[in-house]
Motif scaffolding. Sequence first.
Motif, PDB file in Angstrom:
ATOM      1  N   SER A   1       0.830  -1.209   0.000  1.00  0.00           N
ATOM      2  CA  SER A   1       0.000   0.000   0.000  1.00  0.00           C
ATOM      3  C   SER A   1       0.860   1.253   0.000  1.00  0.00           C
ATOM      4  O   SER A   1       0.443   2.292  -0.530  1.00  0.00           O
ATOM      5  CB  SER A   1      -0.937  -0.005   1.206  1.00  0.00           C
ATOM      6  OG  SER A   1      -0.240   0.240   2.412  1.00  0.00           O
ATOM      7  N   LEU A   2       2.042   1.200   0.576  1.00  0.00           N
ATOM      8  CA  LEU A   2       2.965   2.340   0.525  1.00  0.00           C
ATOM      9  C   LEU A   2       3.621   2.446  -0.843  1.00  0.00           C
ATOM     10  O   LEU A   2       3.764   3.540  -1.400  1.00  0.00           O
ATOM     11  CB  LEU A   2       4.027   2.201   1.610  1.00  0.00           C
ATOM     12  CG  LEU A   2       3.589   2.468   3.047  1.00  0.00           C
ATOM     13  CD1 LEU A   2       4.708   2.119   4.013  1.00  0.00           C
ATOM     14  CD2 LEU A   2       3.173   3.924   3.221  1.00  0.00           C
TER      15      LEU A   2
ATOM     16  N   GLN B   1       1.476   4.227  -3.582  1.00  0.00           N
ATOM     17  CA  GLN B   1       0.923   5.558  -3.328  1.00  0.00           C
ATOM     18  C   GLN B   1       0.828   6.381  -4.607  1.00  0.00           C
ATOM     19  O   GLN B   1       1.777   6.470  -5.390  1.00  0.00           O
ATOM     20  CB  GLN B   1       1.774   6.293  -2.303  1.00  0.00           C
ATOM     21  CG  GLN B   1       1.560   5.835  -0.880  1.00  0.00           C
ATOM     22  CD  GLN B   1       0.136   6.057  -0.408  1.00  0.00           C
ATOM     23  OE1 GLN B   1      -0.346   7.175  -0.331  1.00  0.00           O
ATOM     24  NE2 GLN B   1      -0.547   4.956  -0.085  1.00  0.00           N
TER      25      GLN B   1
ATOM     26  N   TYR C   1       1.052   9.576  -5.598  1.00  0.00           N
ATOM     27  CA  TYR C   1       1.534  10.877  -5.132  1.00  0.00           C
ATOM     28  C   TYR C   1       2.153  11.644  -6.294  1.00  0.00           C
ATOM     29  O   TYR C   1       3.024  11.112  -6.999  1.00  0.00           O
ATOM     30  CB  TYR C   1       2.560  10.682  -4.015  1.00  0.00           C
ATOM     31  CG  TYR C   1       3.066  11.984  -3.441  1.00  0.00           C
ATOM     32  CD1 TYR C   1       2.214  12.826  -2.734  1.00  0.00           C
ATOM     33  CD2 TYR C   1       4.383  12.378  -3.634  1.00  0.00           C
ATOM     34  CE1 TYR C   1       2.657  14.029  -2.221  1.00  0.00           C
ATOM     35  CE2 TYR C   1       4.843  13.583  -3.124  1.00  0.00           C
ATOM     36  CZ  TYR C   1       3.976  14.405  -2.420  1.00  0.00           C
ATOM     37  OH  TYR C   1       4.425  15.604  -1.923  1.00  0.00           O
TER      38      TYR C   1
ATOM     39  N   HIS D   1      -2.120   1.825   3.977  1.00  0.00           N
ATOM     40  CA  HIS D   1      -2.592   3.149   3.575  1.00  0.00           C
ATOM     41  C   HIS D   1      -3.417   3.062   2.298  1.00  0.00           C
ATOM     42  O   HIS D   1      -3.084   2.298   1.384  1.00  0.00           O
ATOM     43  CB  HIS D   1      -1.402   4.074   3.310  1.00  0.00           C
ATOM     44  CG  HIS D   1      -0.611   4.414   4.540  1.00  0.00           C
ATOM     45  ND1 HIS D   1      -0.682   5.645   5.149  1.00  0.00           N
ATOM     46  CD2 HIS D   1       0.277   3.674   5.268  1.00  0.00           C
ATOM     47  CE1 HIS D   1       0.138   5.661   6.194  1.00  0.00           C
ATOM     48  NE2 HIS D   1       0.718   4.482   6.292  1.00  0.00           N
TER      49      HIS D   1
ATOM     50  N   PRO E   1      -4.563   4.444  -1.379  1.00  0.00           N
ATOM     51  CA  PRO E   1      -3.658   4.935  -2.426  1.00  0.00           C
ATOM     52  C   PRO E   1      -3.394   6.434  -2.388  1.00  0.00           C
ATOM     53  O   PRO E   1      -2.332   6.892  -2.799  1.00  0.00           O
ATOM     54  CB  PRO E   1      -4.369   4.532  -3.725  1.00  0.00           C
ATOM     55  CG  PRO E   1      -5.210   3.359  -3.344  1.00  0.00           C
ATOM     56  CD  PRO E   1      -5.648   3.628  -1.945  1.00  0.00           C
ATOM     57  N   ASP E   2      -4.351   7.212  -1.882  1.00  0.00           N
ATOM     58  CA  ASP E   2      -4.167   8.665  -1.852  1.00  0.00           C
ATOM     59  C   ASP E   2      -3.779   9.176  -0.463  1.00  0.00           C
ATOM     60  O   ASP E   2      -3.843  10.373  -0.191  1.00  0.00           O
ATOM     61  CB  ASP E   2      -5.435   9.371  -2.322  1.00  0.00           C
ATOM     62  CG  ASP E   2      -6.626   9.090  -1.409  1.00  0.00           C
ATOM     63  OD1 ASP E   2      -6.536   8.172  -0.560  1.00  0.00           O
ATOM     64  OD2 ASP E   2      -7.656   9.785  -1.552  1.00  0.00           O
ATOM     65  N   SER E   3      -3.368   8.284   0.431  1.00  0.00           N
ATOM     66  CA  SER E   3      -3.077   8.670   1.812  1.00  0.00           C
ATOM     67  C   SER E   3      -1.988   9.732   1.886  1.00  0.00           C
ATOM     68  O   SER E   3      -2.133  10.744   2.587  1.00  0.00           O
ATOM     69  CB  SER E   3      -2.656   7.440   2.627  1.00  0.00           C
ATOM     70  OG  SER E   3      -2.305   7.793   3.942  1.00  0.00           O
ATOM     71  N   LEU E   4      -0.899   9.529   1.185  1.00  0.00           N
ATOM     72  CA  LEU E   4       0.212  10.481   1.226  1.00  0.00           C
ATOM     73  C   LEU E   4      -0.207  11.829   0.641  1.00  0.00           C
ATOM     74  O   LEU E   4       0.132  12.894   1.177  1.00  0.00           O
ATOM     75  CB  LEU E   4       1.400   9.907   0.459  1.00  0.00           C
ATOM     76  CG  LEU E   4       2.737  10.636   0.591  1.00  0.00           C
ATOM     77  CD1 LEU E   4       3.112  10.842   2.042  1.00  0.00           C
ATOM     78  CD2 LEU E   4       3.826   9.859  -0.138  1.00  0.00           C
ATOM     79  N   ARG E   5      -0.962  11.791  -0.437  1.00  0.00           N
ATOM     80  CA  ARG E   5      -1.451  13.025  -1.060  1.00  0.00           C
ATOM     81  C   ARG E   5      -2.324  13.824  -0.081  1.00  0.00           C
ATOM     82  O   ARG E   5      -2.172  15.040   0.057  1.00  0.00           O
ATOM     83  CB  ARG E   5      -2.252  12.676  -2.315  1.00  0.00           C
ATOM     84  CG  ARG E   5      -2.801  13.893  -3.052  1.00  0.00           C
ATOM     85  CD  ARG E   5      -3.901  13.451  -4.003  1.00  0.00           C
ATOM     86  NE  ARG E   5      -3.406  12.612  -5.080  1.00  0.00           N
ATOM     87  CZ  ARG E   5      -3.174  13.039  -6.317  1.00  0.00           C
ATOM     88  NH1 ARG E   5      -3.388  14.309  -6.625  1.00  0.00           N
ATOM     89  NH2 ARG E   5      -2.745  12.218  -7.246  1.00  0.00           N
TER      90      ARG E   5
END
Length: 391
Positions: free
Chosen positions: A64-65, A68, A70, A146, A148-152
């Motif tokens: 999942s990381l 990402q 991003y 996470h 897919p858009d967690s970091l964003r």
Amino acid sequence: MTALAWTAAGSLGAWGWLLLGQGFFWRTDQRLPHHAPWAGPWPDIAVVVPARDEAEVLPASLPSLLAQDYPGRARVVLVDDGSTDGTGDTARDLAARYRGLPLTVVHPGEPEPGWTGKLWALRHGIEVARADAPDYLLLTDADIAHAPDSLRVLVASARAGGFDLVSQMARLRTVSRWERLVVPAFVYFFGQLYPFRWVNRAGARTAAAAGGCVLLRTEAAERAGVPEVIRQAVIDDVSLARAVQRSGGRIWLGLADRVDSVRPYPGLADLWGMVSRSAYAQLLHNPFLLTATVAGLVLVYLVPPIALGAGLLTGDTAAGWAGGLAWAVMAGTYLPVLRYYRQSPLLAPLLPFTAFLYLLMTADSAVQHYRGRGAAWKGRTYARPRPAPER
């Protein structure tokens, strides 16, 4: 009025304060927006994952990381902290299979005196990550999956809100019977200690974070001197938030919608270990704080059902009414957390029993500390961390 009635009235008064005067801790609306108002430019990110014997959970979390979505530049640094189960090899195999963000696996060696294992691993991972001069560090645990858009979403929220630290409390697993009983209460009690609203307001004096998902501005980390300044911390996430706040940084903490812990705690013994390994550290290893905490738990959580039952049996109307009302307020404040975890509202009246379990876990944490076992985690024990050598 009898002594029991006065005690029950005291419990009801405490619940009146908790309901209205403790930052509305029982509400669950402190969450990041799915689409924060930020259009870029997107900063460089380094994701640092400390991992010790995590080969079993990595297949459910690391992809999942790597996947990402991003828009900026990002990389993943996994710190294999002395694992004996092939954690590093598992991570490399997953990176080769799923591709996505570039992955680097590093090995920090054994912790120096005065360092807890996780912070030693984070120190090493952050040093490696800084070679690329990232604008932000995402510190996340090996058992956290996470969206897919967690970091964003994290970056956009940090930029739009002007936050130096943004942390989300990952949704813990609630599959087994014991997980459903104990886990939502863990989040409820955490929010009671550190009301999210108090943490998030400008000029706040309350500081906390959830270690499973912390986005930290690199400049703020350097200004606060982390992780060196918190190198002995057992409860590293709260210590990290306090260090950033003390150095003038703004922090935000909330519940996650699509950041989940994949670590199973199938039995009571598993959950007991999760809570008891750090409960006494939360009380600063202070026997007076322990005594006060136990007394508070008894007054707030155990007196209401006892007073109601005794009132019904003995005809003590005042005790029964005060205990019943206090228990009703308690159960009502627990309902939002149960809804967040998609659990039955029938669990709400069982909160006194769960609180009693937490009381026993806290007492056991103190007993283990005085037996020299301290905060034990994956083969390491932090009874009394030794001082770090001067640099």
